[in-house]
Write a protein that holds these residues in place. Structure first.
Motif, PDB file in Angstrom:
ATOM      1  N   TYR A 107       4.155  12.428   5.284  1.00  0.00           N
ATOM      2  CA  TYR A 107       3.024  11.783   4.605  1.00  0.00           C
ATOM      3  C   TYR A 107       2.120  12.825   3.951  1.00  0.00           C
ATOM      4  CZ  TYR A 107       4.071   7.153   6.488  1.00  0.00           C
ATOM      5  OH  TYR A 107       4.664   5.949   6.764  1.00  0.00           O
TER       6      TYR A 107
ATOM      7  N   SER B 248       1.249  13.133   0.013  1.00  0.00           N
ATOM      8  CA  SER B 248      -0.140  13.253  -0.443  1.00  0.00           C
ATOM      9  C   SER B 248      -0.308  14.481  -1.325  1.00  0.00           C
ATOM     10  CB  SER B 248      -1.088  13.338   0.765  1.00  0.00           C
ATOM     11  OG  SER B 248      -0.938  12.226   1.618  1.00  0.00           O
TER      12      SER B 248
ATOM     13  N   THR C 222      -5.644  10.132   0.282  1.00  0.00           N
ATOM     14  CA  THR C 222      -4.279   9.621   0.100  1.00  0.00           C
ATOM     15  C   THR C 222      -3.535   9.572   1.429  1.00  0.00           C
ATOM     16  OG1 THR C 222      -4.217  10.576  -2.130  1.00  0.00           O
ATOM     17  CG2 THR C 222      -2.113   9.950  -1.146  1.00  0.00           C
TER      18      THR C 222
ATOM     19  N   LEU D  46      -2.191   6.178   3.421  1.00  0.00           N
ATOM     20  CA  LEU D  46      -0.807   5.982   3.855  1.00  0.00           C
ATOM     21  C   LEU D  46      -0.720   5.699   5.347  1.00  0.00           C
ATOM     22  CD1 LEU D  46       0.954   8.815   1.801  1.00  0.00           C
ATOM     23  CD2 LEU D  46       1.152   6.353   1.419  1.00  0.00           C
TER      24      LEU D  46
ATOM     25  N   ALA E 149      -1.969   2.149   6.015  1.00  0.00           N
ATOM     26  CA  ALA E 149      -0.969   1.180   5.554  1.00  0.00           C
ATOM     27  C   ALA E 149       0.205   1.127   6.528  1.00  0.00           C
ATOM     28  CB  ALA E 149      -0.489   1.549   4.150  1.00  0.00           C
TER      29      ALA E 149
ATOM     30  N   LEU F 240       7.385   3.887   2.725  1.00  0.00           N
ATOM     31  CA  LEU F 240       5.988   3.681   2.307  1.00  0.00           C
ATOM     32  C   LEU F 240       5.492   4.683   1.256  1.00  0.00           C
ATOM     33  CD1 LEU F 240       3.241   2.280   2.514  1.00  0.00           C
ATOM     34  CD2 LEU F 240       2.795   3.636   4.580  1.00  0.00           C
ATOM     35  N   PRO F 241       5.593   6.007   1.479  1.00  0.00           N
ATOM     36  CA  PRO F 241       5.104   6.950   0.456  1.00  0.00           C
ATOM     37  C   PRO F 241       5.827   6.805  -0.886  1.00  0.00           C
ATOM     38  CG  PRO F 241       5.461   8.074   2.543  1.00  0.00           C
ATOM     39  CD  PRO F 241       6.092   6.724   2.668  1.00  0.00           C
TER      40      PRO F 241
ATOM     41  N   TYR G  16       4.223   3.978  -2.614  1.00  0.00           N
ATOM     42  CA  TYR G  16       2.887   4.395  -3.066  1.00  0.00           C
ATOM     43  C   TYR G  16       2.991   5.210  -4.355  1.00  0.00           C
ATOM     44  CZ  TYR G  16      -1.639   6.742  -3.173  1.00  0.00           C
ATOM     45  OH  TYR G  16      -2.860   7.224  -3.562  1.00  0.00           O
TER      46      TYR G  16
ATOM     47  N   THR H 209       3.802   3.223  -7.359  1.00  0.00           N
ATOM     48  CA  THR H 209       2.803   2.225  -7.755  1.00  0.00           C
ATOM     49  C   THR H 209       1.577   2.850  -8.401  1.00  0.00           C
ATOM     50  OG1 THR H 209       3.487   0.708  -5.990  1.00  0.00           O
ATOM     51  CG2 THR H 209       1.293   0.375  -6.925  1.00  0.00           C
TER      52      THR H 209
ATOM     53  N   PHE I 256      -4.102  -2.620  -6.321  1.00  0.00           N
ATOM     54  CA  PHE I 256      -4.221  -2.419  -4.876  1.00  0.00           C
ATOM     55  C   PHE I 256      -3.860  -3.688  -4.114  1.00  0.00           C
ATOM     56  CE2 PHE I 256      -7.285  -3.066  -1.311  1.00  0.00           C
ATOM     57  CZ  PHE I 256      -6.638  -2.262  -0.379  1.00  0.00           C
TER      58      PHE I 256
ATOM     59  N   PHE J  82      -0.217  -4.305  -4.323  1.00  0.00           N
ATOM     60  CA  PHE J  82       0.483  -3.349  -3.457  1.00  0.00           C
ATOM     61  C   PHE J  82       0.472  -3.845  -2.009  1.00  0.00           C
ATOM     62  CE2 PHE J  82       0.472   0.633  -0.876  1.00  0.00           C
ATOM     63  CZ  PHE J  82       1.719   1.110  -1.248  1.00  0.00           C
TER      64      PHE J  82
END
Length: 424
Positions: free
Chosen positions: A13, A17, A87, A91, A94, A109-110, A113, A116, A396, A399
């Motif tokens: 993560y 970021s 960021t 994450l 989320a 997930l990342p 992100y 998106t 957002f 997402f």
């Protein structure tokens, strides 16, 4: 005992970021509002709070956001640190909300992100100013909501500064207001009346912050001054529009960018997830509807159907000073209106059919709140020049819906692979 899985996931993560930060900082030296803010900082002897009050009276209701923009325009290294940590925190929250304990989804997930949120979306007014005004409130909203969801008084007290910062951004104030209004309305319906409802005071408090944010924007003397100046600068005929025309203009512009320009990848990602989820749940009507909408949008983008090309041509903004409503007055305004209404109605039906009963209302509330936040720009003369940044709150919320859909797809796949074993 050392949890190597947790360490590796956190490192992953952090790496994601860092990638987002590196992508973003390639734009940091572009000319933008940060130059003006840095000059004002020196002129006001770095009186950040005094500057916020002055801006509230003469330009914007955003107060702390205005102060933060000035601060980060001077301290660019701190801006980059906050962007990186924000960021990462986004994450992690989320992950906790949707994917906790599901390693495949935690890894995904990342990627979702980064697919998106594109840094070049936040460059129209300069990276620092745009990120501080749009992406940072996204992070603080997520933080405030995460803390509020704990349903604990200590956590909620800790969330208050984040709610305050979030709701100083008027679009996020609308999201907070609409979302928690709908959640509170659901409580009333379930209790069968106001007198019988056992209020969730955490939701009620968050709703209050949204309401205060809206009132602050409405009462700010600077908002009226800014609107008058921007009418002269950006949209000469805006003051001549009726309320209905402004709302209609916002409706057409919002849907034009989402469904015809196809500017944002989240639309494709979400439609793909809806198609997949509907198929796994064997809801053939929703599958067909999702595929039809996807095909229609692709054909729209390719301009391969004459009547779709006609719609695109009729609602293309030819003169930002004249405005979309005036262009449509000379064209067929009914066709694009029906086109967008059919798409929105179909998406609403799909949401309530394919998401489980616990999440369908919440998903609908999220989409409605995000859509309302973009419709707020209907009342701004900068509707055509503010570009993609004003879609950030809507992106957002979409997402969020994407993550919920992905989580349900994962559950459906797990159940699908379990069934043969259970039958044996």
């Amino acid at each position: 005992m050392i949890n190597f899985k947790k360490i590796a996931l956190n490192a992953y993560y952090l790496a994601a970021s860092l990638i987002f930060l590196i992508e973003s900082t390639t734009y940091i030296k572009r000319n933008g509002d940060q130059i003006w803010f840095a000059e004002r900082a020196m002129h006001t002897h770095y009186n950040y709070f005094g500057f916020a009050i002055d801006r509230y009276m003469t330009w914007s209701s955003r107060l702390l956001i205005e102060s933060a923009t000035m601060y980060f325009s001077i301290h660019t290294i701190l801006f980059q640190i906050v962007l990186f940590l924000g960021t990462f925190a986004f994450l992690k929250m989320a992950q906790q909300f949707f994917f906790k304990g599901k390693l495949c989804l935690e890894i995904l997930l990342p990627i979702l992100y980064l697919a998106t949120f594109f840094p070049d979306t936040y460059t129209s007014a300069g990276l620092i100013a745009t990120v501080t005004n749009y992406l940072f409130p996204t992070f603080t909203f997520m933080t405030a909501w995460y803390m509020t969801s704990k349903q604990n008084h200590k956590w909620f007290l800790a969330s208050i500064p984040f709610w305050i910062f979030t709701c100083m951004q008027e679009q996020f104030a609308i999201i907070t207001f609409v979302l928690f209004f709908m959640l509170l309305a659901k409580e009333v319906v379930q209790a069968k009346g106001f007198t019988k409802v056992s209020w969730n005071y955490f939701h009620l408090s968050a709703f209050g912050f949204g309401l205060l944010g809206i009132l602050s924007a409405l009462l700010s003397p600077g908002s009226d001054i800014r609107s008058k100046e921007e009418i002269t600068s950006w949209y000469r005929h805006f003051a001549d529009l009726t309320l209905v025309e402004k709302i209609y203009q916002g409706f057409v512009e919002t849907n034009r960018v989402l469904f015809m320009n196809l500017t944002f990848s989240i639309v494709f990602l979400l439609l793909a997830a809806l198609v997949w989820l509907a198929f796994l749940k064997k809801d053939w009507l929703s599958t067909a509807m999702s595929l039809a909408i996807s095909a229609l949008l692709v054909l729209t983008r390719l301009k391969s159907i004459d009547w779709l090309s006609g719609i695109i041509k009729s609602i293309t903004v030819k003169d930002i000073y004249q405005g979309l409503v005036y262009n449509l007055a000379k064209q067929d305004w009914l066709t694009p209106t029906l086109f967008f209404l059919v798409i929105l109605l179909a998406l609403g039906i799909i949401i309530f059919r394919i998401f489980d009963s616990k999440s369908s209302y919440f998903v609908f509330a999220m989409v409605a709140a995000g859509y309302a936040s973009r419709m707020l720009i209907s009342f701004s003369p900068t509707i055509y020049v503010s570009e993609e940044r004003t879609y950030t709150p809507l992106i957002f919320t979409l997402f969020f819906v994407l993550l919920i859909a992905v989580a349900e797809i994962y559950s459906e796949l797990i159940n699908l692979f379990k069934e043969p074993k259970e039958s044996l």
